[in-house]
Structures are given as structure tokens and as C-alpha cells.
Design a protein around this motif. Sequence first.
Motif, mmCIF file in Angstrom:
data_model
loop_
_atom_site.group_PDB
_atom_site.id
_atom_site.type_symbol
_atom_site.label_atom_id
_atom_site.label_comp_id
_atom_site.label_asym_id
_atom_site.label_seq_id
_atom_site.Cartn_x
_atom_site.Cartn_y
_atom_site.Cartn_z
ATOM 1 N N THR A 371 0.850 -1.201 0.000
ATOM 2 C CA THR A 371 0.000 0.000 0.000
ATOM 3 C C THR A 371 0.879 1.241 0.000
ATOM 4 O O THR A 371 1.360 1.690 1.041
ATOM 5 N N ASP A 372 1.086 1.787 -1.190
ATOM 6 C CA ASP A 372 2.116 2.808 -1.390
ATOM 7 C C ASP A 372 1.934 3.354 -2.816
ATOM 8 O O ASP A 372 1.681 2.596 -3.746
ATOM 9 N N GLY A 373 2.047 4.667 -2.956
ATOM 10 C CA GLY A 373 1.832 5.288 -4.263
ATOM 11 C C GLY A 373 2.755 4.760 -5.343
ATOM 12 O O GLY A 373 2.348 4.584 -6.492
ATOM 13 N N GLU A 375 4.263 1.704 -5.362
ATOM 14 C CA GLU A 375 3.926 0.307 -5.633
ATOM 15 C C GLU A 375 2.624 0.179 -6.428
ATOM 16 O O GLU A 375 2.422 -0.778 -7.158
ATOM 17 N N PHE A 376 1.721 1.153 -6.277
ATOM 18 C CA PHE A 376 0.457 1.133 -7.024
ATOM 19 C C PHE A 376 0.626 1.748 -8.421
ATOM 20 O O PHE A 376 -0.324 1.793 -9.203
ATOM 21 N N GLY A 377 1.823 2.266 -8.699
ATOM 22 C CA GLY A 377 2.086 2.806 -10.036
ATOM 23 C C GLY A 377 1.684 4.259 -10.217
ATOM 24 O O GLY A 377 1.542 4.738 -11.336
ATOM 25 N N PHE A 378 1.510 5.006 -9.097
ATOM 26 C CA PHE A 378 1.114 6.409 -9.228
ATOM 27 C C PHE A 378 2.321 7.319 -9.447
ATOM 28 O O PHE A 378 2.159 8.505 -9.710
ATOM 29 N N GLY A 379 3.531 6.784 -9.291
ATOM 30 C CA GLY A 379 4.737 7.562 -9.550
ATOM 31 C C GLY A 379 5.187 8.395 -8.366
ATOM 32 O O GLY A 379 6.325 8.821 -8.313
ATOM 33 N N ALA A 380 4.309 8.652 -7.422
ATOM 34 C CA ALA A 380 4.644 9.463 -6.249
ATOM 35 C C ALA A 380 3.455 9.386 -5.316
ATOM 36 O O ALA A 380 2.379 8.965 -5.708
ATOM 37 N N GLU A 381 3.658 9.825 -4.074
ATOM 38 C CA GLU A 381 2.501 9.908 -3.182
ATOM 39 C C GLU A 381 2.683 11.023 -2.175
ATOM 40 O O GLU A 381 3.795 11.328 -1.751
ATOM 41 N N ILE A 382 1.578 11.643 -1.818
ATOM 42 C CA ILE A 382 1.601 12.721 -0.820
ATOM 43 C C ILE A 382 1.248 12.147 0.556
ATOM 44 O O ILE A 382 1.374 12.823 1.570
ATOM 45 N N GLY A 383 0.875 10.894 0.608
ATOM 46 C CA GLY A 383 0.500 10.233 1.859
ATOM 47 C C GLY A 383 -0.493 9.132 1.556
ATOM 48 O O GLY A 383 -0.889 8.937 0.399
ATOM 49 N N ILE A 384 -0.875 8.385 2.603
ATOM 50 C CA ILE A 384 -1.855 7.312 2.442
ATOM 51 C C ILE A 384 -3.090 7.691 3.237
ATOM 52 O O ILE A 384 -3.045 7.754 4.463
ATOM 53 N N HIS A 390 -13.042 11.995 -0.253
ATOM 54 C CA HIS A 390 -12.092 12.601 -1.204
ATOM 55 C C HIS A 390 -11.096 11.609 -1.777
ATOM 56 O O HIS A 390 -11.014 11.460 -2.986
ATOM 57 N N ALA A 391 -10.292 10.986 -0.911
ATOM 58 C CA ALA A 391 -9.269 10.075 -1.411
ATOM 59 C C ALA A 391 -9.066 9.013 -0.353
ATOM 60 O O ALA A 391 -9.103 9.296 0.840
ATOM 61 N N ARG A 392 -8.870 7.776 -0.792
ATOM 62 C CA ARG A 392 -8.668 6.670 0.141
ATOM 63 C C ARG A 392 -7.488 5.850 -0.355
ATOM 64 O O ARG A 392 -7.395 5.565 -1.543
ATOM 65 N N GLY A 393 -6.594 5.495 0.560
ATOM 66 C CA GLY A 393 -5.406 4.747 0.171
ATOM 67 C C GLY A 393 -4.322 5.697 -0.318
ATOM 68 O O GLY A 393 -4.355 6.899 -0.023
#
Lengths: 415, 415
Positions: A371-373, A375-384, A390-393
Amino acid sequence: MSELKIKAKKASECARELATKTTTEKNEALEAIAQQLLQEEEYLLTENEKDIQIARNNGTNEGIIDRLTLTSTRLKDMAEGIRQVISLTDPVGERLASIERPNGLQIQKVRVPLGVIGMIYEARPNVTIDASSLCLKAGNAVLLRGSSSAIHSNTALVNVVQRALEKTTIPVEAIQLIEDTSRATATEMFTLNEYLDVLIPRGGASLIQSVVKNASVPVLETGVGNCHLYIDHNADTNMAISVAVNAKTQRPSVCNAVETILINSNWATDHFDSLLQALSDKNVAFVGDEKTRSFDSRIEAAQEVDWADEFLDLKVALKVVDSLDEAIEHIHQYGTKHSEAIISEDAENVENFLNKVDAAAVYHNASTRFTDGFEFGFGAEIGISTQKLHARGPMGLEALTSTKYIVHGTGQVKG
Amino acid sequence: MSELKIKAKKASECARELATKTTTEKNEALEAIAQQLLQEEEYLLTENEKDIQIARNNGTNEGIIDRLTLTSTRLKDMAEGIRQVISLTDPVGERLASIERPNGLQIQKVRVPLGVIGMIYEARPNVTIDASSLCLKAGNAVLLRGSSSAIHSNTALVNVVQRALEKTTIPVEAIQLIEDTSRATATEMFTLNEYLDVLIPRGGASLIQSVVKNASVPVLETGVGNCHLYIDHNADTNMAISVAVNAKTQRPSVCNAVETILINSNWATDHFDSLLQALSDKNVAFVGDEKTRSFDSRIEAAQEVDWADEFLDLKVALKVVDSLDEAIEHIHQYGTKHSEAIISEDAENVENFLNKVDAAAVYHNASTRFTDGFEFGFGAEIGISTQKLHARGPMGLEALTSTKYIVHGTGQVKG
């Protein structure tokens, strides 16, 4: 006016300007920041050293000092991180829906920036750069409020960022640091609805809970994870043990690490010893319920708090359950709706687990550590995100945007 | 335990059950509710009459009494509204993304219900049924907290709803009314994070602000609209006047009605009198700045508060501006980011207005009165969001859902 209000007002003005900037303009600014970081290495490391000295004088533990430390390599990694953000698709302007109504109205739903984002975070100075680059790419202004222990590093980083922005078309106040790190400043941010569109806290559970409880500005709640692994009656033995060891020990200090392992009694009869040995080989300490303690005397009696807490350490709580339903009930009672996994070869149980367990991410035959931006293929993450609005995960750039309806007419009035 | 906590706990248990119900089961329950409402007309009208009598005894004005009143026709409309909700696509289970990662993990992003929704609302008993049917269709449990002035009507409506649910597979506690209408109950709801996933306030500005300021439960902010119409230098005269009259007078008491008209000075020179006459013919009262008062002496001097308030009445604030930028600045300063319109034949100005004005809905050559779930084609709406997180503008069923990542693996562990 306080430092915070002056900067928040500027951020709000900047946000309007930023919303109209092109992808090219934003990417050029990001590249300028990456270059400036590398150019000003000496200045950054000198300022960082001041924080490290203070931390040592205060007897701070080595783990935290390590997280605080900047090095030449880490600055290169930061610049590399910014270049990855440059390579991501700009979400702003994306058309999400196009509706033509019978009366001729043309309605478009498009992505727009959120506006001004308040980041409240602890220790690690790399968050200063990660958060800034993601906010900027999504067209937002950001107000950074880091911790006092990193104040020299954060100040230097934002100085460097602003010197880079001076060379671009992006306003310098798009990225600002609140230099007053008193508790009062954080509290003032909580209710600055006039200028802030969202608050994102990143840090320990107490920081996050304080923001959630006290903020009237909308919050994106991140990070607290009391994650479970349920090993079903017919789980593949090697897979169950390998996932348990990975989810607990690969990096125990993070939110997607497993804190409790629930073991079906049928599986436990034959394989409990192997599981315990594999975890023990990795120096994991154990607490457990009565049944697990009857299997192995090394297991200490679990207290109520052990089922609820994040250990964030090489420690795990173990419980033997008689059914899938008992596992689901336990997760419902103690889980934080972050990441939950089942290891099973029973298709019906898998289906039930994935549907009935309420969490941002539910896993079948895989480690919760994914569970990570990135690893999910988003290229980056601002948090989980562990909230449901609004946003989950894992939150990528899209989580830093809102939407707007643009309606074209030819004089339509409502009948 | 308070009434609220007991019911919230039940709602939370119900929500888990509801999340697994099929579309057919939910639609059958909705149809049962529609039929029960029609069957129990006599009971409902008798109970409603009690609220009306109390309102009359308290000297309540006729407008509010009208909104409170149930009639045979209004009950038929409610049943019809429920049947419209039945006809809407069930958002739960929709697959929003499907990702295959290089390591073989299969990641699906699916829509799930939000969980437990707390509705805090004023006066109109039809909200009891509208909100309940939308929440149920999206698989959520709902806790309704209406106002004391409608307590007999709301209690009767929820009794009827629950008698209908008894005949179905949907748990009766999926829809519950908090009968204690004291302020303390609302305040207790604000911080019931343990059981409530979201609060939706519907009512006047003071109710909504009280929820936003004091709730730690995430809020979907609805409704307050200080909307503007900007008439540009070359606006089509008839269109500008017709839209102005519609946006101000077609239903002045609602949030998407226009409160201030900004008029470009060039257009005003030739057409101000016609605009004023058209509004005056509809009994609109005027306040305005110095320039407008030099055009017509009937206009009273606008106070600062007149630019900021929702009149929700046949009253409009008028201001002459010299440029598009001046109009945009005025909207930025006083607007509530709800709905904003430009009437113009100048393509560049239109583009600038639509991009630069930050609002849930921006209109070119159409009335702001179209910001509405039905007008946008959503089939129903739970409210109009004026916040930027989660949902913005008219909220249909999708706004009542969250998402979940379902990940299938074959034993993957993180390296």
C-alpha cells in the motif's frame, strides 16, 4: 498580522495565479528547483549540520538523527524525485465528464487545483521537497509547517526552492515555510478556513489525531495503520509464512506493516511452530492470546492495548481464531481501515474477506507492504489516506485536485 | 449511553450489512417505502398537522408553514422521488480502475458505500425521505437529525419507513431518526467519529457554519451561495436582461439565485435602465454603488454587508465595473465559490472568466439557477457542495460513496 496569516494570504493570491499556469511552466519550475538543490549542496549540508548538532546535544536517538540527516546522495535522490514528478501527467484541466442537456446546456466537469494546501509534518526534511513538488505540479500553493528539530534544514531548503522559482514564471510564494514552529502556529492553521483549502498532517498518530480533532479546515487524514494478516484454514504454508515475515519485518516502522496476525485454528495446529520460528529468526517479539500461548511459551500474554496499538517495531500480536467471521470481527473492532490481508486458497472465504473488511486496501495472497503510491504505479505519493472522503489509500497527484463544472449556454433560463 | 450513541452504534453495524446488499435488494426496499408512504397517508397527515398547529401557535410565518406542510399530493411526489432513485444506476461495485503491476499484483479500485451518514437539517420533512432514499441506494446507513419544528412529521415518516423495511432484507436500523432535537444532540454528532463517516448539514448559513467549525467528523459542506452575474461590455442585451431576471427572481430563496449583478460600464451606459426596469417589474428591490445610483435614484446605497450576504429575497446588489478583472476581483472577495455567470460575446473574456473564477459551477450565457442535480442530469441530489474536497457542486449518488483497493496476488512480498 501573524507570520502565518501574511504567508497564507500570499499563498491564496498565488494559488489563483498558479491555477492558470501551463504544464510546461510548472515543469520548468520543478526542473529549476532540482538544479538549484544540487548547486547549493554546500549551503544545504551546512544548515542541516546545525539541526544535527542540536539533536545530538539533546540526546536524540540515532534513528531520528538518521532521518534528519541530509547527504550529497540524499540531495541527488531529492532532485531525482522532482524529475519523476516532472514526468507525471499533469492532472489539471483533465475533462472528467461532458454532458449535453436537452435544453442545450453544455456541461463539462474538469479537474482544477485544490488551491492552498497546508502541510503539517514531523522531522524528515525530504517531505519539504516531496510535498512541494507534488503540490506545485498539481497547481497548488503550499504552506509548509515542519518541526522545530528540522528548522535550519527546512528553512535552507525553502530558500533554495524560492531562489529557483525567482528564475521562472511561477510566483516565489507558491512554496512557503512557516518559520515559527510553536504549537500556537499549528493551532492557528487548524482554523484558517479563509485561506487554506485543505490540511495534510504527516507524522505520528498524536499529531494526526490533534489535526483531525481540532481543525475546521478540511483534513486529509493519513497514515495510522493497525494492519492485520489473516491466515486461513487452507493457506499455502510457505506463502503464509513468507508474507507474514515480509509484512512484519521488511520495514516495521511504517504504517502498512502488519501488527497482528490472526491464525485459523486448523492451520495453526500443523504450522504454528514454523510461523513462530520464522518470525523469531527475524528477532520478532510476541504477544498473544491464551491459545497461542498454549502453542509456545515464549509468547507473552497480550493486553487489550496490544490489539489496538501500532507497535511500529519488531513485535507482533498473535491470535488464533476459529473462523473467517471471527477474524473479520477482530479486524472490525481493532483495525484502522488501512491495509488488511488474507492468505487463503478458499475462494468463498477470499471473496467474503475482500468484500466485508472495510479498509483502504484489502489483499489476497500478498503483503500489506504494497500500500504505497509507488507500488500502485502512481509515480509518487503525498501520503496514504485512511479516511473515506475525497481520497482513500495511496494519494497521488489527483488527490491534490478538485473539480469544477464549466457550463456553456446560449441564454438558457430556468423554467 | 445516549439515544444518539445507541442509534449510531446500530447504524454502524447496519452499514456493514448494507455494504453487501445487492441492487435488487436495495431497490425492493425503496419500492416498499414508496408504497408504505402512500398507504399510511392518513397517519402521516395527522402527525404533520400537529407540527403545523404548534407552528401556528408560535406565530411562524406562512412561508415556513408551507414548507412544513405535507399533503396527499406531496406524499405522491415523495413516492415518485423514491421511484426515480430506484431507476438510478447503483454506484456501489463500479470498477474505477484496473491496474496490473510488473510484479503481477492485480489492483482494482472499486466504489464502496461511505458507511454511516449523519444528516443535520432544518424544517422540510421531505428531506427525511429524499436523504434516506439516496443514502440507502448508495448502501449507507443514515442517522437523521431534523429540527424540533418537524419532529412529529419526521417521527411518523421514519416510523413508516421502518415498517416498510421490516418487510424487506434491509435492516430496519438502516434509517433512524434522532428524536432528541436538543442542541446537545447535534453537538454530540459533531464529534462522533467512532460511528459516523460523514456529516451533511442542510439548512441556513448559521447551521452549516456551526457544523463546519465544530465537527471533527468529516463534513460535506452544502449550500451557501452568494452568486454573481457579470454582464460584459458587449453582452447581448435581451439575453443579459432575461438571465438577470431569471437568476434573481425565478426562485429567490434558493442558494443558486443571484445576489449581486456586476455590470460593465460600457454596457451600462446604454442598457442600465432597461435592466433596472425589467427587475423592477418583478418587484425587485435594489442596493448599489455610487455609479449605479447616478443612473437611477431608486437604488439605495449598498453597505459592505450587502456585497457579502445572501438576501434569499427579491433584492439585488448592483455594481458598475470598468473591466472583467474588476468583476473577477469582486467575485473573489465576496463570492462563496458556488455558482458564477458571465454574459458576454467576447470569447477571450469568457475564457478568462471561466478559468479564473474559482467556483463549483461557472456559466457562460446561462442562468446560475441550473446548478442542481436534476438540471445536471444526475437524477437526484443530496445537496450542492461548496467545498473542494470529495465532491463539488451538485452531489448525486456518487458523492455518497468512497472507494477501496482490492489487490489479488500470488504470494508477492515487498523486496
